[in-house]
Design a protein around this motif. Structure first.
Motif, short mmCIF file in Angstrom:
data_model
loop_
_atom_site.label_atom_id
_atom_site.label_comp_id
_atom_site.label_asym_id
_atom_site.label_seq_id
_atom_site.Cartn_x
_atom_site.Cartn_y
_atom_site.Cartn_z
N CYS A 183 0.84 -1.20 0.00
CA CYS A 183 0.00 0.00 0.00
C CYS A 183 0.87 1.25 0.00
O CYS A 183 1.92 1.28 0.66
CB CYS A 183 -0.91 -0.01 1.23
N VAL A 184 0.43 2.26 -0.74
CA VAL A 184 1.04 3.59 -0.73
C VAL A 184 -0.03 4.58 -0.31
O VAL A 184 -1.16 4.54 -0.82
CB VAL A 184 1.60 3.97 -2.11
N VAL A 185 0.30 5.49 0.61
CA VAL A 185 -0.64 6.49 1.08
C VAL A 185 -0.28 7.85 0.48
O VAL A 185 0.90 8.23 0.47
CB VAL A 185 -0.63 6.58 2.62
N VAL A 186 -1.29 8.57 0.00
CA VAL A 186 -1.09 9.91 -0.54
C VAL A 186 -1.56 10.93 0.50
O VAL A 186 -2.50 10.68 1.24
CB VAL A 186 -1.83 10.11 -1.87
N GLN A 192 -5.80 11.22 7.41
CA GLN A 192 -5.41 11.84 8.67
C GLN A 192 -4.17 11.15 9.22
O GLN A 192 -3.63 10.23 8.59
CB GLN A 192 -6.59 11.76 9.66
N ASP A 193 -3.72 11.58 10.39
CA ASP A 193 -2.47 11.06 10.94
C ASP A 193 -2.49 9.55 11.12
O ASP A 193 -1.44 8.90 11.04
CB ASP A 193 -2.15 11.74 12.28
N ASN A 194 -3.67 8.98 11.38
CA ASN A 194 -3.72 7.53 11.58
C ASN A 194 -3.35 6.77 10.30
O ASN A 194 -2.96 5.60 10.35
CB ASN A 194 -5.09 7.08 12.09
N ALA A 195 -3.45 7.43 9.16
CA ALA A 195 -3.00 6.83 7.89
C ALA A 195 -1.55 7.19 7.60
O ALA A 195 -0.74 6.33 7.22
CB ALA A 195 -3.89 7.28 6.74
N PHE A 196 -1.20 8.45 7.81
CA PHE A 196 0.15 8.92 7.48
C PHE A 196 1.22 8.28 8.36
O PHE A 196 2.37 8.11 7.94
CB PHE A 196 0.23 10.44 7.60
N ASN A 197 0.84 7.93 9.58
CA ASN A 197 1.82 7.37 10.53
C ASN A 197 1.69 5.85 10.69
O ASN A 197 2.35 5.27 11.56
CB ASN A 197 1.67 8.04 11.89
N HIS A 198 0.88 5.24 9.86
CA HIS A 198 0.66 3.79 9.96
C HIS A 198 1.91 3.04 9.49
O HIS A 198 2.59 3.46 8.57
CB HIS A 198 -0.55 3.39 9.12
N GLU A 199 2.17 1.92 10.13
CA GLU A 199 3.39 1.17 9.81
C GLU A 199 3.27 0.30 8.56
O GLU A 199 4.30 -0.15 8.03
CB GLU A 199 3.78 0.28 11.00
N TYR A 200 2.06 0.06 8.08
CA TYR A 200 1.91 -0.89 6.98
C TYR A 200 2.34 -0.36 5.61
O TYR A 200 2.98 -1.10 4.84
CB TYR A 200 0.46 -1.38 6.91
N PRO A 201 1.98 0.86 5.21
CA PRO A 201 2.32 1.31 3.86
C PRO A 201 3.82 1.27 3.58
O PRO A 201 4.64 1.50 4.47
CB PRO A 201 1.80 2.76 3.83
N ILE A 202 4.17 1.02 2.32
CA ILE A 202 5.58 1.02 1.92
C ILE A 202 6.07 2.45 1.70
O ILE A 202 7.27 2.68 1.51
CB ILE A 202 5.81 0.17 0.66
N GLY A 203 5.15 3.41 1.69
CA GLY A 203 5.55 4.80 1.52
C GLY A 203 4.38 5.75 1.64
O GLY A 203 3.22 5.35 1.46
#
Length: 220
Positions: A183-186, A192-203
């Motif tokens: 997963c990549v987060v934009v 929100q921060d719960n997505a931006f700081n999540h450990e799962y995305p590769i970037g």
């Protein structure tokens, strides 16, 4: 492993759509005597299917009856509106075309209803050949269930390691997790921060161009 399939979320990832949603919801809420919400109050409500969103928007006034009433009237309002505020994010079409030219398979997985997805794709991305566009179907599970992603991967005939999910919210991360793909987060959408700081995305990226380097795809 090199990626062969990019699966994109729609709202907040490819399209900036919240202003039309806010306008129609507030119009309907006011009509039925419910409190209206600000943009900041709407953002945490987004990401689920239409029933989930309406329930969160109604808050303490959420009952099965109220959800059905507001949902139906909202959809009528939204579908009949011109939706002039819903537009692709800058450079989204360029990204999709570049990926397509490099033989990367493309797909969309969203909790937006299918007919609405197809309306915007046909209007703005008619030159893009998506493998599959998987919106919310009331007869099947919605995100973060991996149902839609599984269908896309089967249609694309790629391995899990060869697919990546690109989205903006925690719902997208959980969808990718449930499907067993990267997963990549934009950061330009409604996350929100719960997505931006999540450990799962590769970037986590702040502009489309960063996706090329992250996925080791040559821009030129």
């Amino acid at each position: 492993m090199a990626k062969k399939l990019c699966i994109f979320d729609f709202d907040g990832t490819l399209f900036d759509s919240i202003d039309d949603v806010i306008f129609c919801f507030n119009k309907v809420l006011k009509e039925y005597g419910f409190p209206t919400l600000t943009r900041d109050e709407y953002i945490p409500c987004l990401g689920g299917n239409i029933n989930d969103i309406v329930s969160k928007v109604l808050g303490k006034n959420s009952t099965p009856q109220n959800v059905e009433i507001i949902k139906d009237v909202y959809l009528d309002c939204y579908n009949s509106s011109k939706k002039e505020r819903t537009i692709p994010y800058p450079h989204s079409e360029e990204l999709l075309r570049n990926l397509q030219d490099k033989n990367i398979l493309l797909a969309i997985n969203s909790n937006r209803l299918n007919y609405s997805l197809n309306e915007f794709v046909e209007k703005y991305f008619s030159d893009i050949d998506f493998v599959l566009i998987e919106g919310h179907n009331v007869d099947y599970p919605s995100k973060p269930d991996s149902f839609g992603v599984n269908n896309i991967i089967d249609k694309a005939n790629v391995s899990l390691d060869e697919a990546v999910y690109i989205g903006d919210t925690i719902i997208d991360i959980r969808t990718a997790q449930n499907a067993g793909i990267d997963c990549v987060v934009v950061k330009w959408g409604y996350g929100q921060d719960n997505a931006f700081n999540h450990e799962y995305p590769i970037g986590v990226i702040e502009e489309f161009s960063q996706l090329y380097d992250l996925l080791d795809i040559n821009y030129f």
